[in-house]
Scaffold this motif. Structure first.
Motif, PDB file in Angstrom:
ATOM      1  N   LEU A 378     -10.262  -1.926 -68.468  1.00 28.11           N
ATOM      2  CA  LEU A 378     -10.564  -3.144 -67.631  1.00 28.11           C
ATOM      3  C   LEU A 378     -11.910  -3.907 -67.974  1.00 28.11           C
ATOM      4  O   LEU A 378     -11.892  -4.993 -68.154  1.00 28.11           O
ATOM      5  N   CYS A 379     -12.690  -3.296 -67.996  1.00 24.77           N
ATOM      6  CA  CYS A 379     -14.181  -3.731 -68.512  1.00 24.77           C
ATOM      7  C   CYS A 379     -14.237  -4.336 -69.728  1.00 24.77           C
ATOM      8  O   CYS A 379     -14.737  -5.536 -70.157  1.00 24.77           O
ATOM      9  N   ASN A 488      -1.178   0.226 -70.379  1.00 27.23           N
ATOM     10  CA  ASN A 488      -1.099   1.347 -70.772  1.00 27.23           C
ATOM     11  C   ASN A 488      -2.083   1.401 -72.148  1.00 27.23           C
ATOM     12  O   ASN A 488      -2.660   2.376 -72.478  1.00 27.23           O
ATOM     13  N   THR A 489      -2.319   0.170 -72.828  1.00 25.32           N
ATOM     14  CA  THR A 489      -3.179   0.068 -73.961  1.00 25.32           C
ATOM     15  C   THR A 489      -4.560   0.496 -73.387  1.00 25.32           C
ATOM     16  O   THR A 489      -5.178   1.143 -74.102  1.00 25.32           O
ATOM     17  N   ILE A 490      -4.933  -0.297 -72.683  1.00 28.69           N
ATOM     18  CA  ILE A 490      -6.364  -0.141 -72.199  1.00 28.69           C
ATOM     19  C   ILE A 490      -6.631   1.148 -71.647  1.00 28.69           C
ATOM     20  O   ILE A 490      -7.886   1.704 -71.911  1.00 28.69           O
ATOM     21  N   VAL A 522     -17.642  -3.711 -63.484  1.00 28.51           N
ATOM     22  CA  VAL A 522     -15.925  -4.344 -63.301  1.00 28.51           C
ATOM     23  C   VAL A 522     -15.555  -3.812 -61.868  1.00 28.51           C
ATOM     24  O   VAL A 522     -14.449  -4.395 -61.378  1.00 28.51           O
ATOM     25  N   ILE A 523     -16.394  -3.025 -61.258  1.00 29.81           N
ATOM     26  CA  ILE A 523     -15.868  -2.464 -60.097  1.00 29.81           C
ATOM     27  C   ILE A 523     -16.323  -3.347 -58.858  1.00 29.81           C
ATOM     28  O   ILE A 523     -17.658  -3.801 -58.752  1.00 29.81           O
ATOM     29  N   PHE A 524     -15.468  -3.912 -58.087  1.00 28.27           N
ATOM     30  CA  PHE A 524     -15.858  -4.946 -57.063  1.00 28.27           C
ATOM     31  C   PHE A 524     -14.894  -4.651 -55.725  1.00 28.27           C
ATOM     32  O   PHE A 524     -13.790  -4.784 -55.980  1.00 28.27           O
ATOM     33  N   THR A 525     -15.559  -4.495 -54.584  1.00 30.04           N
ATOM     34  CA  THR A 525     -14.764  -4.112 -53.347  1.00 30.04           C
ATOM     35  C   THR A 525     -14.877  -5.161 -52.405  1.00 30.04           C
ATOM     36  O   THR A 525     -14.445  -5.060 -51.215  1.00 30.04           O
ATOM     37  N   LEU A 542     -18.494 -10.987 -66.288  1.00 30.26           N
ATOM     38  CA  LEU A 542     -17.170 -10.801 -66.070  1.00 30.26           C
ATOM     39  C   LEU A 542     -16.532 -11.877 -66.440  1.00 30.26           C
ATOM     40  O   LEU A 542     -16.846 -12.951 -65.967  1.00 30.26           O
ATOM     41  N   PRO A 543     -15.406 -12.102 -67.543  1.00 32.14           N
ATOM     42  CA  PRO A 543     -14.762 -13.619 -67.686  1.00 32.14           C
ATOM     43  C   PRO A 543     -14.080 -14.039 -66.515  1.00 32.14           C
ATOM     44  O   PRO A 543     -13.582 -13.148 -65.676  1.00 32.14           O
ATOM     45  N   ASN A 544     -14.139 -15.383 -66.658  1.00 37.00           N
ATOM     46  CA  ASN A 544     -13.458 -16.122 -65.579  1.00 37.00           C
ATOM     47  C   ASN A 544     -12.410 -16.964 -66.215  1.00 37.00           C
ATOM     48  O   ASN A 544     -12.668 -18.222 -66.524  1.00 37.00           O
TER      49      ASN A 544
END
Length: 605
Positions: A378-379, A488-490, A522-525, A542-544
């Protein structure tokens, strides 16, 4: 709904009666043919000509018993994402179950009822009239369908449908299914490699991805639908005004269904159960006229096909009752839109789940390791994940009213976030307390409810849900195949990187710690709807990618191409073609909307 069942039984006694599933296949095929077919699903070996003949004859007899008179290769062109919705996501042409008697010496040969074995497994059609991004043209038009053997055939409306991949004369993907199949191969390959390296579940022979979808939609009277040129042409209203009583007061959510809608949803559920789809949930959603239906999860290719079939069945059954189903992401401004949350997980053929904390140290180690791989994916490949849900309809939905923002982040829960920091600081992989608490109503008649390990975060695009992650950003009109192919790919990419670290001499613990440290941001809670989050995401790097054109410009970047090529999911040419198709879908959708709005203003107001 509340009446007694007929003597002939109900949908629960007729489940899977219209699908050639594993139980039916095992009962009808010779045992050796069945065993070779199942083995081929793992090895990728082609089905022999002799076995093809046996399988085709068996399926033919079974389909005829159900009244089938035709068959169709059912495939999935690249035409989803608000430019198309519902039944438009699938494609097929019907061929009668007949063939010439080739043993006849007559010039005009007689014909007979049959299913030619070669036409069960492979078909040919035109590829140039489907979205293809330049991979096909009128003078180079050939394309081929080939049975996805992991997705069973079924009979609907007297037609035997055969779920298929769709590729060009040169083998390039021009559909949604082929990337999913390739991504499943990548997860299988990299997953087995990782298990071997971390010495967990080494007896596994296959890795599978699983999907459970939650389909949201609106139901309105068909007569009202036909009076709205914008709904007819665009799937959403372009002008109008909300009534004072819309979704304020939260009156609709889980309220009893009105009788006509109840009839529709139970009719749909009954047919889907017969077709082998384990429909489990139906209810009113938040907005007036909005509803949701969802099945129990299953293997991802079969589940994605089931969702396309569901949308088609929903539209057909609604029409019979004078109703119409709206599957656009945002049919009405100002109230909730439609999503299709994709509940996704990765597991072994021995029952181990990469996303379930489990009850053994081995299962808990695999859980932490799996999330490390996902965090990496994800990152490092944040942009392609955003592209998986980028289309015109979703631009109206993302960022409010229960839809996550366009910023892709990972929500593993606050407890697991703290554990990640401990690992980064030198702590062991084990130690995450996946303990379920209880919510006690403090009333004698009501028992305490067992809670999930982590709280729900409905503002997160990728929250943890106990034994899976929920990709909440997927739009309601999409084919699930593409978003799950990207997941699946990432994931496979993360597995590959982690394996390489271990194979290079790093310990399992240190490799996981390195993955978490480099991708911690990339972890945000927190609250994804807060005004502070976009600013915080920017500080984190992180891209927006807040609109579809901004997102799609990244899909065929050198980095994205390297990811897809290394995992065997897209070639450079396929990546460029898909980018073109997605841009074309976006511009076509907007052009239709602008033209429709002008017509409505000039002729109807």
């Amino acid at each position: 709904m509340f009446g007694s069942s007929s003597q002939k039984g109900d949908e629960l006694t007729q489940m899977s009666s219209l699908i050639f599933d594993d139980n039916t296949m095992k009962a009808r095929l010779p045992s050796k043919v069945y065993a070779r077919f199942k083995e081929a699903l793992v090895t990728g070996a082609p089905t022999s000509e002799d076995d093809q003949k046996v399988i085709a004859e068996t399926i033919f007899k079974w389909a005829r018993e159900l009244g089938a008179v035709a068959f169709a290769h059912w495939f999935f062109p690249m035409r989803g994402g608000s430019g198309a919705y519902g039944s438009m996501c699938g494609a097929c042409k019907m061929d009668t179950l007949i063939d010439l008697d080739w043993s006849s010496a007559e010039a005009t040969k007689p014909f007979h009822a049959t299913l030619p074995y070669e036409r069960l497994f492979v078909g040919e059609t035109d590829g140039s009239s489907f979205p293809n991004g330049g991979l096909r043209a009128t003078h180079t038009a050939a394309a081929f369908t080939t049975w996805d053997r992991s997705s069973p055939c079924f009979v609907i409306d007297r037609v035997l449908r055969i779920p298929c991949a769709f590729v060009t004369h040169l083998g390039a993907s021009i559909d949604e299914k082929t990337p999913l199949l390739r991504s499943n191969d990548a997860v299988h390959k990299q997953g087995l490699r990782l298990l071997k390296n971390i010495k967990i579940c080494t007896d596994a022979k296959a890795i599978h991805s699983f999907l459970g979808w939650e389909q949201e939609f609106f139901i309105i009277p068909a007569a009202m639908y036909r009076k709205r040129p914008d709904l007819l042409n665009c799937g959403r209203t372009l002008i109008g005004k909300l009534p004072q009583r819309n979704q304020v007061g939260d009156f609709n959510y889980f309220a009893p269904l009105c009788k006509q809608v109840e009839t529709l949803l139970f009719n749909v559920s009954a047919l889907m159960l017969k077709l082998g789809v384990p429909m489990a949930v139906l209810h009113n959603e938040v907005a007036p006229g909005q509803h949701e239906m969802s099945p129990i999860y299953c293997q991802s290719t079969f589940s994605a096909d089931n969702n396309v079939l569901f949308m088609e069945v929903l539209e057909r059954e609604a029409e019979k009752l004078g109703l119409h189903a709206l599957l656009h992401e945002k049919p009405f401004a100002g109230i909730n839109g439609n999503g299709k949350h994709n509940n996704w997980s990765i597991g072994t053929d021995t029952g181990m789940n990469f996303f379930y904390p489990g009850k053994t140290d081995e299962a808990r180690e695999l859980f932490v390791t799996g999330i490390a791989c996902l965090a990496y994916g994800l990152c490092q490949h944040n942009e392609v994940v955003r592209c998986a849900v980028a289309h015109a309809g979703n631009d109206h939905r993302l960022g409010a009213q229960e839809a996550p923002p366009a910023i892709i982040s990972l929500y593993p829960g606050t407890g697991f976030e703290a554990h990640v920091d401990k690992i980064i600081g030198g702590g062991p992989i084990l130690g995450y307390k996946a303990e379920k608490a209880t919510a006690d109503p403090k009333a004698a008649a009501a028992m305490p409810a067992v809670c999930g390990v982590e709280d729900r975060n409905r503002t997160a695009p990728f929250p943890f849900c106990g034994n899976r992650f929920e990709f909440r950003a997927v739009g309601s009109s999409q084919n699930c195949s593409f978003p799950i192919a990207i997941c699946n790919t990432i994931m496979a990419s993360g597995m590959s990187v982690l394996s390489s670290l271990i194979e290079g001499g790093m310990s399992h613990r240190d490799a996981v710690a390195k993955m978490f440290k480099e991708n911690r941001h990339v972890i945000f809670t927190g609250n994804g709807y807060s005004a502070e989050w976009p600013e915080e995401a920017q500080r984190r790097g992180l891209p927006n990618l807040h609109t579809t054109p901004v997102a799609l410009a990244t899909f065929n970047s050198p980095k994205a191409k390297e990811l897809f090529k290394s995992m065997g999911v897209f070639s450079d040419e396929e990546c460029d073609a898909r980018t073109e198709v997605m841009f074309e879908n976006y511009t076509t959708t907007l052009n239709i909307e602008v033209g429709t709005l002008l017509d409505m203003v000039e002729t109807g107001i």
